[in-house]
Enzyme design. Structure first.
Site, PDB file in Angstrom:
ATOM      1  N   LEU A 138      43.882  51.096  41.078  1.00 20.19           N
ATOM      2  CA  LEU A 138      44.449  51.419  42.564  1.00 20.19           C
ATOM      3  C   LEU A 138      45.490  50.374  42.935  1.00 20.19           C
ATOM      4  O   LEU A 138      46.557  50.581  43.527  1.00 20.19           O
ATOM      5  CB  LEU A 138      43.372  51.068  43.494  1.00 20.19           C
ATOM      6  CG  LEU A 138      43.706  51.058  44.933  1.00 20.19           C
ATOM      7  CD1 LEU A 138      43.832  52.493  45.338  1.00 20.19           C
ATOM      8  CD2 LEU A 138      42.410  50.485  45.983  1.00 20.19           C
ATOM      9  N   ALA A 139      45.359  49.018  42.188  1.00 22.22           N
ATOM     10  CA  ALA A 139      46.318  48.157  42.323  1.00 22.22           C
ATOM     11  C   ALA A 139      46.299  47.196  41.165  1.00 22.22           C
ATOM     12  O   ALA A 139      45.242  46.944  40.501  1.00 22.22           O
ATOM     13  CB  ALA A 139      46.175  47.295  43.773  1.00 22.22           C
ATOM     14  N   SER A 140      47.603  46.369  40.750  1.00 17.54           N
ATOM     15  CA  SER A 140      47.499  45.455  39.725  1.00 17.54           C
ATOM     16  C   SER A 140      48.381  44.262  40.192  1.00 17.54           C
ATOM     17  O   SER A 140      49.399  44.312  40.927  1.00 17.54           O
ATOM     18  CB  SER A 140      48.356  46.167  38.461  1.00 17.54           C
ATOM     19  OG  SER A 140      48.139  45.291  37.607  1.00 17.54           O
ATOM     20  N   ALA A 141      47.656  42.978  39.697  1.00 17.16           N
ATOM     21  CA  ALA A 141      48.531  41.712  39.903  1.00 17.16           C
ATOM     22  C   ALA A 141      48.688  40.920  38.743  1.00 17.16           C
ATOM     23  O   ALA A 141      47.834  41.474  37.787  1.00 17.16           O
ATOM     24  CB  ALA A 141      47.878  41.109  41.134  1.00 17.16           C
ATOM     25  N   SER A 142      48.893  39.852  38.753  1.00 14.70           N
ATOM     26  CA  SER A 142      49.053  39.049  37.470  1.00 14.70           C
ATOM     27  C   SER A 142      47.647  38.518  36.803  1.00 14.70           C
ATOM     28  O   SER A 142      47.522  38.184  35.839  1.00 14.70           O
ATOM     29  CB  SER A 142      49.947  37.565  37.870  1.00 14.70           C
ATOM     30  OG  SER A 142      49.475  36.867  38.658  1.00 14.70           O
ATOM     31  N   ASP A 193      44.721  32.736  52.302  1.00 17.80           N
ATOM     32  CA  ASP A 193      45.774  33.489  51.527  1.00 17.80           C
ATOM     33  C   ASP A 193      46.288  34.622  52.410  1.00 17.80           C
ATOM     34  O   ASP A 193      46.033  35.830  52.072  1.00 17.80           O
ATOM     35  CB  ASP A 193      45.437  33.980  50.398  1.00 17.80           C
ATOM     36  CG  ASP A 193      46.442  34.352  49.209  1.00 17.80           C
ATOM     37  OD1 ASP A 193      47.653  33.978  49.648  1.00 17.80           O
ATOM     38  OD2 ASP A 193      46.126  34.970  48.228  1.00 17.80           O
ATOM     39  N   ALA A 220      44.562  39.823  38.123  1.00 18.71           N
ATOM     40  CA  ALA A 220      43.341  40.871  38.198  1.00 18.71           C
ATOM     41  C   ALA A 220      43.971  42.389  38.491  1.00 18.71           C
ATOM     42  O   ALA A 220      45.150  42.434  39.120  1.00 18.71           O
ATOM     43  CB  ALA A 220      42.257  40.376  38.795  1.00 18.71           C
ATOM     44  N   GLN A 221      43.064  43.443  38.312  1.00 17.35           N
ATOM     45  CA  GLN A 221      43.547  44.638  38.815  1.00 17.35           C
ATOM     46  C   GLN A 221      42.546  45.278  39.431  1.00 17.35           C
ATOM     47  O   GLN A 221      41.252  44.829  39.202  1.00 17.35           O
ATOM     48  CB  GLN A 221      44.305  45.570  37.794  1.00 17.35           C
ATOM     49  CG  GLN A 221      43.549  46.118  36.767  1.00 17.35           C
ATOM     50  CD  GLN A 221      44.099  46.778  35.658  1.00 17.35           C
ATOM     51  OE1 GLN A 221      45.641  46.851  35.357  1.00 17.35           O
ATOM     52  NE2 GLN A 221      43.718  48.013  35.016  1.00 17.35           N
ATOM     53  N   VAL A 222      42.475  46.279  40.120  1.00 16.98           N
ATOM     54  CA  VAL A 222      41.387  46.889  40.891  1.00 16.98           C
ATOM     55  C   VAL A 222      41.283  48.570  40.446  1.00 16.98           C
ATOM     56  O   VAL A 222      42.161  49.129  40.497  1.00 16.98           O
ATOM     57  CB  VAL A 222      41.853  46.619  42.633  1.00 16.98           C
ATOM     58  CG1 VAL A 222      40.709  47.526  43.242  1.00 16.98           C
ATOM     59  CG2 VAL A 222      41.683  45.239  42.745  1.00 16.98           C
TER      60      VAL A 222
END
EC number: 2.7.-.-
Length: 546
Positions: free
Chosen positions: A130-134, A288, A136-138
């Site tokens: 669904l989403a990805s970052a540096s 955050d 983790a991802q979901v």
């Protein structure tokens, strides 16, 4: 350094030079050996001369990868370190990277769940993230036990060695800063990196994020202002987190919010109220709160509610910090700069020997121009920034909890004024602050403190006789020890007096005997007997000192 670290460091320096970031170093600091080293090993012209320095720094960090992107994001909140045109560019850094293979994510989930297949725990697992970052991802799924929609957050595989390697190099570069920049020592670069390291390592532990989310959800249970999605702790581990899937409007999507009929004024004011409630009521705040982590519920747009996600970074203030912070704000807006200076000293934020008059004058010089604006336009975040920048000139130590608070406050203000440009932050916050301070003093505060401590004293009541007896016995023993020490001191004083007396007599007899031996030889052995008596008196005096 290992060969891999050398290669990575070489790539980092080449990247910085290709964006002309050596301009950050004053020419007087670039010595001849450094200049020869730069042109022999790193011959790399500035390929982006047409871009301003802040943009070049942002692009360089993006090219270096996720660890450096997050470092730049953290630096963007430290506006005491950079001028606004650089800090504003760093704030544009986006933590968006290509997703890793969903099959790898599935394997990690299965490993975290004891080796059982994903289908044993979840239905409708979506292999596409669904989403990805540096970090983790979901992925989305449904719980098999109750059919509820959830999101599964998974840490990137093998990310820890990459982070540790780059952090080691960032530390090396930080140690060069004091040598290359005239103000480098004041910036405390190693402390900045250490703060970043702690934040980053904390984000790698999803159990910590789960606990933070559970705490925030408990604090705002049944609140009309903020909703935190439910976490399912039975499914959580260090590398995986499972929580309720939410549907909401991104807070940055003003057009959709207005189309949905959202009460924008109330929404903006509630953002401020949520923040101050977290800080002053709960002593535990989401640190955050950038727009990517905040949504607004579709339901009841006339009575809008925020939805908060990604609780990896939180802050907390102790009771004293909260009191000093609230009183600082009120004193500042009352333009009582003497009170602001005294509060900084009383709180221990600056050394106790700080000259309050000089500090007050410095605060007045920096902050008085702020009041050229209407109160409604004054930024709380920039007030804190100005105060902290001034205090650092008086050796204020870096306070990580206050840095987090200031960063979060800037986010809250930015979001609030984006939603409702006429938002009067001071008008919204002042009643809350004054009410909180009033609750901390006087009879109601005393009664509340007594109620809080009453169970403790009731529990300790049976132990009181024994505690009193022990205290009396210890007091008696202490008195006996004091008397003994006093007697020993008195005895030593007497011995020292006697010692000085005999040493004085001895010196007199020796000197007299010597004089007579030289000037009256006809006196025979008399001078010798005087000198012998003097030596005996000396010996007795010496023995008295032992």
């Amino acid at each position: 350094m290992t060969p891999g670290e050398v290669r990575r460091l070489y790539f980092i320096i080449r990247t910085f030079l290709s964006y002309g970031l050596d301009e950050l170093i004053p020419k007087m600091r670039i010595t001849l050996p450094l200049r020869l080293w730069r042109y022999s090993l790193f011959w790399m012209p500035n390929r982006h001369k047409d871009k301003p320095l802040g943009e070049r720094l942002r692009l360089a960090l993006q090219e270096l990868g996720p660890v450096w992107i997050k470092f730049g994001q953290m630096l963007s909140t430290r506006r005491d370190l950079f001028p606004p045109h650089i800090a504003d560019q760093l704030a544009l850094l986006q933590d968006k990277v290509a997703p890793f293979d969903g099959k790898l994510a599935k394997q990690q989930i299965e490993a975290a769940m004891g080796g059982l297949p994903v289908e044993a725990w979840f239905d409708d697992f979506e292999i596409k993230p669904l989403a990805s970052a540096s970090i983790a991802q979901v992925h989305t799924a449904r719980l098999k036990s109750n059919g509820k929609e959830v999101v599964i957050k998974v840490i990137r595989p093998d990310i820890l060695p990459v982070i540790k390697a780059d952090l080691k190099l960032i530390y090396r570069l930080a140690r060069w800063v004091p040598r290359l920049l005239p103000d480098g020592r004041r910036l405390r670069p190693t402390e900045v990196v250490r703060e970043y390291e702690k934040t980053l390592i904390d984000e790698l532990n999803l159990l910590r994020e789960s606990a933070n989310a559970i705490q925030l959800r408990r604090n705002f249970e049944d609140s009309p202002m903020l909703y935190i999605p439910e976490v399912y702790p039975d499914y959580c581990s260090e590398g995986m987190m499972v929580m309720e899937r939410i549907y909401g409007i991104p807070v940055s999507d003003v057009a959709t919010l207005e189309k949905n009929g959202t009460n924008m004024k109330l929404l903006a004011e509630r953002g401020v109220q949520v923040f101050f409630t977290q800080v002053f009521r709960d002593s535990f705040f989401h640190a955050d709160m950038h727009p990517g982590n905040i949504f607004v519920s579709y339901e009841h747009p006339e009575n809008p509610k925020y939805i908060g996600i990604d609780c990896g970074i939180v802050g907390s203030l102790n009771k004293e910090d909260k009191r000093y912070l609230a009183e600082n704000f009120i004193a500042f807006f009352n333009r009582d700069y003497r009170k602001v200076a005294e509060l900084h000293v009383d709180s221990g934020w600056v050394p106790p020997d700080t000259n309050v008059e000089e500090f007050e004058f410095a605060i007045r010089t920096v902050c008085e121009p702020i009041f050229e604006k209407p109160l409604a336009e004054i930024s709380f975040g920039h007030v804190l920034l100005n105060l902290f920048n001034t205090a650092r000139r008086f050796n204020m130590e870096v306070q990580p909890q206050l840095v987090l608070l200031q960063k979060t406050l800037l986010y809250v203000e930015g979001v609030g004024r984006q939603l409702y440009p006429q938002l009067d932050l001071w008008k919204t916050a002042k009643p809350f602050l004054e009410s909180w301070i009033k609750d901390q003093v006087g009879i109601p505060a005393l009664v509340r403190a007594f109620k809080e401590k009453a169970p403790f004293w009731v529990e300790k009541m049976p132990e009181l006789p024994e505690l009193v007896y022990d205290s009396l016995r210890q007091g008696k023993y202490l008195q006996h020890s004091v008397d003994k020490i006093a007697r020993e001191l008195q005895s030593n004083h007497v011995r020292q007096g006697q010692s000085r007396y005999f040493l004085g007599i001895g010196a007199t007899l020796v000197l007299s005997g010597t004089f007579l031996l030289v000037s009256r030889p006809e006196w025979g052995l008399m001078p010798v007997w005087l000198m012998a008596g003097g030596l005996i008196a000396w010996f007795v005096g010496w023995r008295k000192t032992r």
